[in-house]
Motif scaffolding. Structure first.
Motif, PDB file in Angstrom:
ATOM      1  N   ILE A 112      -1.209   5.038   3.685  1.00 59.31           N
ATOM      2  CA  ILE A 112      -2.444   5.866   3.474  1.00 59.31           C
ATOM      3  C   ILE A 112      -3.900   5.153   3.623  1.00 59.31           C
ATOM      4  O   ILE A 112      -3.863   4.075   2.692  1.00 59.31           O
ATOM      5  CB  ILE A 112      -2.354   6.566   1.926  1.00 59.31           C
ATOM      6  CG1 ILE A 112      -1.111   7.106   1.886  1.00 59.31           C
ATOM      7  CG2 ILE A 112      -3.450   7.517   1.702  1.00 59.31           C
ATOM      8  CD1 ILE A 112      -0.651   7.749   0.640  1.00 59.31           C
ATOM      9  N   PRO A 113      -4.598   5.265   4.544  1.00 58.05           N
ATOM     10  CA  PRO A 113      -5.854   4.328   4.525  1.00 58.05           C
ATOM     11  C   PRO A 113      -6.724   4.203   3.395  1.00 58.05           C
ATOM     12  O   PRO A 113      -7.102   3.174   3.129  1.00 58.05           O
ATOM     13  CB  PRO A 113      -6.545   4.921   5.792  1.00 58.05           C
ATOM     14  CG  PRO A 113      -5.333   5.608   6.688  1.00 58.05           C
ATOM     15  CD  PRO A 113      -4.447   6.271   5.558  1.00 58.05           C
ATOM     16  N   GLU A 114      -6.795   5.336   2.638  1.00 54.19           N
ATOM     17  CA  GLU A 114      -7.781   5.465   1.443  1.00 54.19           C
ATOM     18  C   GLU A 114      -7.057   4.377   0.269  1.00 54.19           C
ATOM     19  O   GLU A 114      -7.918   3.683  -0.176  1.00 54.19           O
ATOM     20  CB  GLU A 114      -7.794   6.678   0.842  1.00 54.19           C
ATOM     21  CG  GLU A 114      -8.773   7.642   1.829  1.00 54.19           C
ATOM     22  CD  GLU A 114      -7.709   8.043   2.875  1.00 54.19           C
ATOM     23  OE1 GLU A 114      -8.292   8.740   3.884  1.00 54.19           O
ATOM     24  OE2 GLU A 114      -6.354   7.992   3.036  1.00 54.19           O
ATOM     25  N   ALA A 158      -9.102 -13.463  -1.913  1.00 54.41           N
ATOM     26  CA  ALA A 158      -9.554 -13.730  -0.746  1.00 54.41           C
ATOM     27  C   ALA A 158      -8.613 -12.886   0.215  1.00 54.41           C
ATOM     28  O   ALA A 158      -7.653 -13.346   0.888  1.00 54.41           O
ATOM     29  CB  ALA A 158      -9.841 -15.174  -0.173  1.00 54.41           C
ATOM     30  N   PRO A 159      -8.952 -11.731   0.637  1.00 57.07           N
ATOM     31  CA  PRO A 159      -8.339 -10.875   1.606  1.00 57.07           C
ATOM     32  C   PRO A 159      -8.300 -11.418   2.980  1.00 57.07           C
ATOM     33  O   PRO A 159      -9.508 -11.785   3.437  1.00 57.07           O
ATOM     34  CB  PRO A 159      -8.589  -9.565   1.559  1.00 57.07           C
ATOM     35  CG  PRO A 159      -9.509  -9.335   0.231  1.00 57.07           C
ATOM     36  CD  PRO A 159     -10.094 -10.908   0.224  1.00 57.07           C
ATOM     37  N   GLN A 166      -7.307  -1.122  -2.429  1.00 59.27           N
ATOM     38  CA  GLN A 166      -6.694  -2.439  -3.075  1.00 59.27           C
ATOM     39  C   GLN A 166      -7.439  -3.482  -2.144  1.00 59.27           C
ATOM     40  O   GLN A 166      -7.530  -4.592  -2.807  1.00 59.27           O
ATOM     41  CB  GLN A 166      -5.167  -2.413  -2.188  1.00 59.27           C
ATOM     42  CG  GLN A 166      -4.350  -1.162  -2.800  1.00 59.27           C
ATOM     43  CD  GLN A 166      -4.004  -1.534  -4.293  1.00 59.27           C
ATOM     44  OE1 GLN A 166      -3.957  -2.897  -4.666  1.00 59.27           O
ATOM     45  NE2 GLN A 166      -3.969  -0.570  -5.173  1.00 59.27           N
ATOM     46  N   VAL A 167      -8.184  -3.282  -1.219  1.00 57.54           N
ATOM     47  CA  VAL A 167      -8.915  -4.165  -0.571  1.00 57.54           C
ATOM     48  C   VAL A 167     -10.101  -4.722  -1.568  1.00 57.54           C
ATOM     49  O   VAL A 167     -10.565  -6.106  -2.021  1.00 57.54           O
ATOM     50  CB  VAL A 167      -9.542  -4.183   0.780  1.00 57.54           C
ATOM     51  CG1 VAL A 167     -10.482  -5.150   1.257  1.00 57.54           C
ATOM     52  CG2 VAL A 167      -8.584  -4.047   1.914  1.00 57.54           C
ATOM     53  N   ILE A 222       0.904  -1.306  -0.121  1.00 58.38           N
ATOM     54  CA  ILE A 222      -0.018   0.039   0.033  1.00 58.38           C
ATOM     55  C   ILE A 222       0.778   1.307  -0.025  1.00 58.38           C
ATOM     56  O   ILE A 222       1.836   1.276   0.695  1.00 58.38           O
ATOM     57  CB  ILE A 222      -0.891   0.000   1.288  1.00 58.38           C
ATOM     58  CG1 ILE A 222      -1.600  -1.392   1.416  1.00 58.38           C
ATOM     59  CG2 ILE A 222      -1.903   0.981   1.243  1.00 58.38           C
ATOM     60  CD1 ILE A 222      -2.449  -1.664   0.100  1.00 58.38           C
ATOM     61  N   LYS A 223       0.479   2.408  -0.763  1.00 55.41           N
ATOM     62  CA  LYS A 223       1.225   3.568  -0.890  1.00 55.41           C
ATOM     63  C   LYS A 223       1.437   4.189   0.289  1.00 55.41           C
ATOM     64  O   LYS A 223       0.400   4.043   1.165  1.00 55.41           O
ATOM     65  CB  LYS A 223       0.824   4.311  -2.095  1.00 55.41           C
ATOM     66  CG  LYS A 223       0.757   3.887  -3.395  1.00 55.41           C
ATOM     67  CD  LYS A 223       0.232   4.896  -4.259  1.00 55.41           C
ATOM     68  CE  LYS A 223       0.138   4.497  -5.762  1.00 55.41           C
ATOM     69  NZ  LYS A 223      -0.451   5.146  -6.566  1.00 55.41           N
TER      70      LYS A 223
END
Length: 501
Positions: free
Chosen positions: A228-230, A245-246, A235-236, A219-220
């Protein structure tokens, strides 16, 4: 002679009495301990001593006489080898050893290590390790309190990398319990998420566990190195659309290079929304929990499902001292890893077998690493540990302010932890235009300074390129032996070593 002593021989081997000379052994230990005291412990805080006595590998091989022979060496030769090993080893307890995320010497932890080395225990059952199992239970309980959980479970492991691997496997087991018996064949494509600044052990764990490094979504991060949560949310959703399947998000509390802390609360919100296990790799930054002033760095960590925390880093508990802490207290850790070896974990023992905690580990033999942290904690108290954290971060702040005052020194960013990252720009480059040639030349500066400090033995300071930035120094403040004078020396020494560049 053999007949007079009523010797018993089997296959030509005399079995009467011990074959070791205990008196000679005790004498050797006594003399070796004297060398350790004089050459290591008493010199630990002496800044006039060299941090290292550099020799190239081939020269060092000759000095140490590494060949192992058919007949043993004399004790005098062995004692000289002990002196040589100490002389040519890096003095990580030296106040000017800034190279890694560990440094310094804690005398209480050191004594604990002497005790455990002498006793040579293995921590798996109460019958063979009663004291150390109770100590580990007590330490884990206290660490869980600082995370903010009401209850939990945990185990000490040989390194934060192993703790991260444990957590990844535990998250997968929670997601799909049948994997323990049936293996990978029936699983969908599993995906996990971690930041671009995560520790490299996440890729290794994914490879080792058969998840695959291509299934680690990085994740960036922002300009400070925080996830970065957004971007995590995007990505999820992408993984789900792909049919994957995350199952896991790994946040970092104290990244290796920049010392960044991911926004745990916002990440926890996303994990709750999507039903993902949240693991926090706080191997480096976890010790900030001890400080009432700096624990805010890990705000939201109580929402994690598991946490890796290494007291051998900021708190000086001695390598290795690393805990995996798990919020679940229903037996998930044991269910995931147990093999129920009947020769160790008999259920009809004469004591409470719940204290036989070794089946929670992937190891059989396991060192009593919690003991050195426990004895140090008993000696210093929580207040003393808190003082170490606060002082280390205050020294880092002092260094930052001094860097700002000096020509040629340039910070990468304002640190929030003990990682101070900066460039040194020699006089010859200070008037160059900011362009590819400037950065190419600056890239060569840190390695040259590092070579010179190593060969001089004056200090050790790490450097690295990182995410498109050319080589820069990463100064890490940990040891309580470090003073303000050592911070000044560091900057002065860099200027001295680079004066002709």
């Amino acid at each position: 002679m053999l007949q007079k002593r009523n010797a018993v021989l089997v296959d030509g081997v005399v079995l009467n009495g011990p074959i070791m000379d205990a008196k000679a052994g005790e004498k050797f230990v006594e003399e070796a301990c004297k060398i350790i005291m004089e050459e290591v412990i008493q010199k630990a805080d002496d800044v006039t001593e060299k941090v290292c006595e550099w020799r190239d590998p081939e020269t060092l091989k000759q000095i140490l006489d590494l060949e192992m022979r058919d007949t043993g060496e004399s004790h005098q030769k062995l004692l000289q080898l002990c002196r040589d090993v100490i002389q040519y080893s890096v003095k990580t307890s030296h106040p000017r050893f800034f190279n890694q995320l560990y440094a310094g010497i804690d005398y209480y932890s050191l004594v604990a290590r002497f005790i455990t080395e002498a006793l040579n225990p293995s921590v798996y059952t109460y019958e063979v390790s009663p004291v150390f199992l109770l100590v580990e239970e007590s330490v884990i309980k206290k660490m869980i309190e600082f995370i903010g959980w009401e209850e939990g479970d945990g185990i000490f492991n040989p390194g934060g990398s192993v703790s991260n691997m444990y957590a990844m496997n535990l998250a997968r087991y929670r997601f799909c319990p049948e994997i323990k018996e049936k293996g990978l064949s029936a699983l969908p494509r599993l995906v996990l998420f971690t930041s671009e600044e995560c520790h490299y052990s996440m890729k290794k764990a994914a490879s080792f566990l058969g998840i695959g490094t291509e299934n680690v979504y990085f994740i960036k991060t922002d300009e400070r190195g925080k996830m970065i949560p957004e971007e995590l949310e995007k990505q999820v959703q992408r993984a789900r659309k792909e049919g994957s399947a995350p199952f896991l998000v790994c946040a970092t509390a104290g990244t290796t290079v920049l010392g960044a802390f991911d926004p745990l609360d916002k990440i926890a919100d996303i994990c709750e929304k999507h039903g993902l296990w949240l693991h926090v790799d706080a191997s480096w930054g976890g010790s900030a929990l001890i400080s009432r002033k700096h624990c805010r760095l890990l705000h939201g960590i109580h929402r994690a499902d598991s946490v890796a925390w290494n007291p051998h880093k900021m708190l000086l508990a001695g390598i290795q001292c690393c805990a995996l802490l798990v919020k679940d207290n229903s037996g998930l850790l044991k269910n995931c890893y147990s093999a129920k070896a009947a020769y160790l974990f008999q259920q009809d023992k004469f004591y409470d077998v719940s204290y036989d905690t070794g089946d929670k580990s992937i190891q059989c033999s396991r060192r009593p690493d919690a003991f050195k942290f426990w004895l140090m904690w008993k000696a210093l108290g929580t207040t003393g540990l808190e003082e170490r954290v606060n002082r280390a971060l205050a020294l880092a702040r002092y260094l930052v302010e001094e860097i700002k005052k000096r020509d040629g020194f340039q910070l990468l960013l304002e640190p929030e932890y003990a990682n101070v990252c900066f460039w040194y720009i020699p006089p010859s480059l200070r008037k160059m235009e900011d362009g590819p040639e400037f950065w190419q030349k600056l890239h060569q500066v840190a390695p040259i300074i590092k070579e010179r400090m190593m060969k001089k033995g004056s200090m050790m300071l790490g450097y690295q390129p990182h995410r498109g930035k050319v080589n820069f120094f990463r100064q890490v403040v940990i040891s309580p032996q470090v003073s303000r004078e050592d911070m000044d020396f560091l900057l002065d020494e860099i200027e001295l070593l680079a004066k002709d560049l």
